[in-house]
Design an enzyme around this catalytic site. Structure first.
Site, short mmCIF file in Angstrom:
data_model
loop_
_atom_site.label_atom_id
_atom_site.label_comp_id
_atom_site.label_asym_id
_atom_site.label_seq_id
_atom_site.Cartn_x
_atom_site.Cartn_y
_atom_site.Cartn_z
N HIS A 259 -60.49 -7.10 -40.88
CA HIS A 259 -60.60 -8.52 -41.21
C HIS A 259 -61.25 -9.41 -40.16
CE1 HIS A 259 -58.29 -8.11 -44.75
NE2 HIS A 259 -57.34 -7.33 -43.97
N GLU B 58 -63.75 3.89 -17.29
CA GLU B 58 -63.61 3.89 -15.97
C GLU B 58 -63.76 5.27 -15.51
OE1 GLU B 58 -59.95 3.06 -13.50
OE2 GLU B 58 -60.91 1.20 -13.10
N LYS C 28 -64.24 -5.80 -5.52
CA LYS C 28 -62.85 -6.17 -4.98
C LYS C 28 -63.46 -6.91 -3.58
CE LYS C 28 -60.06 -2.55 -6.79
NZ LYS C 28 -59.40 -1.23 -6.59
O1 F6P Z 1 -59.66 -1.45 -9.80
C1 F6P Z 1 -59.55 -0.26 -10.41
C2 F6P Z 1 -58.23 0.54 -10.26
O2 F6P Z 1 -58.32 1.13 -8.92
C3 F6P Z 1 -58.05 1.35 -11.18
O3 F6P Z 1 -58.58 2.57 -11.11
C4 F6P Z 1 -56.48 1.51 -11.11
O4 F6P Z 1 -55.78 1.78 -12.29
C5 F6P Z 1 -56.22 0.09 -10.81
O5 F6P Z 1 -57.31 -0.59 -9.93
C6 F6P Z 1 -54.70 -0.10 -10.18
O6 F6P Z 1 -54.82 0.22 -9.01
P1 F6P Z 1 -53.34 0.49 -8.16
O7 F6P Z 1 -52.57 1.35 -9.06
O8 F6P Z 1 -53.94 1.23 -6.86
O9 F6P Z 1 -52.71 -0.87 -7.85
#
Ligand code: F6P
Length: 550
Positions: A388, A357, A515
């Site tokens: 394994h 990431e 998202k």
């Molecule tokens: O979708 C990626 C992300 O933004 C990560 O970088 C982060 O750790 C995760 O989602 C969770 O985000 P949050 O802590 O804001 O719920």
């Protein structure tokens, strides 16, 4: 000019062609009698062996010149000084301030953060104490027996990995406290878990930096509904059964988290770098604040080492540079992380987020497309289990792959169940033997056998080419302190690589589109006549619709 066209990069390419391409690891060992001593590096309680990498001293010198050319020292200074190194979001990336001791002032973009960091750690300590002392009671007055962390990504992987690794350091006050982690959006983990929990004695931690992540909020709503079955007073439900850890107090309040139960961190802490903040609450509940502070202490020790040690003996810098060498010059396509200790089971999962990431980027800090590879595909598993499963590809596949072997040396010195001490210590020797054997076979291939044994290998499928590079990291033992060192080592490795590749490791725009589109697709699932402009998703939606209608 891109880094690929730069003098230091070109010198490495030339060096590869002239000195390394025709040499295999056996020959490199033959050429240099003191190879191990000159290519292994130590810090208190740690040894990093790079002698099984396909490089020589000249390679390291040239890699260090590349780091200098890329301005590593000045970027490191900017990182620790709290400058806005996360350029696309205009923020500092000051996770190092979370583990700095009291009294050391840290600035995020010129503003001191020290008092806030310690105030929130102290508030977390207060909550931990209350839960440990059984003063935190559920709605019916019974003490808490189960804590459920609802979070995903950095709000789940870090604390879960550390809690699994440090179970043996559980404090007496938490002897009967069960700590659970729930992340999956489909509710499958939560649905199963709730069957075994009691509303009277369950406390949820909503862990989310943004407090807008739908995965976590969906689980939180299900948890709240489950509590509402038994508790008809919303204020008591929220006050006695929910804690929030977030950088967004407004959203915590809107959701209903009681201000007394809100733990805060800040925009300048990336989600995948947040286990050192109040996101570490489950860790502190398990190992106590003393153990949590030892974890921070180990990370701080590595921060100082990284900040002050010349590149030639700086562990994070060297680990990063051999990664660059393998990936950009030797053509290694993947990187396997192989802990030889079941307690580090979740470490590879955590690293996949930390590395991929952070550095899975194809655009540099100026917004231009890069003309070289950045982060390799990282994967891993507990080493002996992986032997394994996927080691076949490491030994005889067609892809060049690099590996990190990680093993604590001392184990089972105390606290083993009656009658198991001796056999468990033998299991530890067996584990270390496997760790060393695998890196040796990757290096030497079937030359690890005697000449006589080798002559018996008559078929090609019995042969092992070897010459696969690996690093070995030995910890004296696994403890909160050494785990802190290990995690900070990898965090800084990722940072150094980002400096070489000229990318911003602290944003993650690549996950945002998914998202947004998920929200639109959700509407499509709820409205049967909704249409996208491509037949695959429409076809899949039709199929889902038909099944749901039956
Ligand atoms: O979708 C990626 C992300 O933004 C990560 O970088 C982060 O750790 C995760 O989602 C969770 O985000 P949050 O802590 O804001 O719920």
């Amino acid at each position: 000019m891109t880094v690929k066209q730069s003098p230091a990069w070109q010198a490495l390419e030339q060096h590869y062609r002239a000195q390394i391409s025709n040499l295999d690891l056996r020959q490199l060992f033959d050429q240099q009698a003191d190879r191990f001593s000159s290519l292994s590096f130590q810090q208190p309680g740690l040894l990093l062996d790079l002698s099984k990498q396909r490089l020589n001293q000249q390679t390291l010198r040239l890699l260090i010149q590349l780091a200098e050319q890329q301005g590593l020292d000045s970027w490191t200074k900017r990182l620790f000084d709290g400058e806005a190194v996360n350029s696309s979001e205009g923020r500092a990336a000051l996770h190092t301030a979370l583990r700095a001791p009291r009294g050391r002032d840290n600035l995020a973009e010129g503003v001191s953060v020290t008092a806030d960091v310690h105030a929130n750690l102290d508030k977390m300590a207060g909550l931990v104490e209350k839960i440990h002392n059984r003063q935190w009671r559920g709605f019916s007055g019974k003490p808490i027996t189960d804590v459920v962390n609802l979070g995903v990504g950095g709000s789940d992987l870090g604390p879960q990995m550390v809690c699994h690794a440090l179970e043996e350091f559980r404090v007496e006050a938490a002897a009967d406290l069960r700590i659970h982690f729930v992340s999956s959006i489909d509710g499958s983990q939560l649905a199963e878990l709730l069957k075994h929990l009691n509303q009277e004695t369950t406390l949820f931690i909503l862990s989310s930096k943004s407090f807008t992540t739908i995965d976590t909020l969906a689980n939180a709503d299900t948890a709240r509904g489950w509590l509402e079955e038994k508790i008809d007073n919303p204020a008591i439900l929220l006050r006695q059964h929910f804690i929030g850890s977030s950088a967004n107090p407004q959203k915590m309040s809107e959701w209903g988290i009681d201000p007394a139960n809100q733990l805060q961190f800040w925009d300048w802490v990336g989600g995948r770098y947040s286990l050192w903040s109040v996101i570490g609450l489950p860790i502190a509940l398990l190992v106590g604040m003393t153990g949590f502070r030892q974890l921070l202490g180990g990370a701080h020790q590595m921060d100082q080492h990284f900040q002050t040690t010349p590149a030639a003996t700086n562990l994070p810098v060297l680990l990063a540079l051999v990664g660059i060498w393998n990936h950009n010059f030797l053509g290694s396509r993947g990187h396997a992380v192989l802990p030889y200790d079941g307690r580090l089971k979740y470490f590879p999962h955590y690293l996949t987020q930390l590395e991929m990431e952070s550095n899975g980027k194809s655009v540099n800090r100026d917004g231009d497309r890069v003309d070289y590879d950045t982060c390799p595909i990282i994967w891993g598993e507990v080493g002996p289990n992986a032997q394994h499963a996927f080691y076949q590809l490491l030994h005889q596949g067609t892809q060049p792959v690099s590996c990190d072997f990680i093993a604590p040396v001392l184990r089972y010195r105390e606290n083993t169940a009656e009658g198991t001490g001796e056999t468990l210590r033998q299991q530890q020797s067996l584990t270390l033997a496997n760790c060393l054997a695998q890196s040796r076979v990757l290096m030497l291939g079937d030359h690890a056998l005697s000449d006589q044994e080798r002559r018996k290998l008559t078929r090609n499928d019995q042969r092992y080419p070897g010459n696969q590079p690996s690093s070995t990291l030995l910890l004296q033992e696994l403890s909160p302190f050494s785990l802190g060192q290990l995690l900070a080592l990898y965090e800084h490795k990722v940072f150094v690589q980002s400096v070489i590749w000229e990318i911003n490791p602290f944003d993650q725009w690549g996950v945002e589109l998914g998202k947004q589109i998920a929200n639109k697709t959700r509407s499509a699932i709820d409205q049967p006549d909704y249409r996208f402009d491509e037949s695959s998703t429409d076809g899949l939606l039709d199929f889902i619709g038909q099944i749901q209608a039956d």
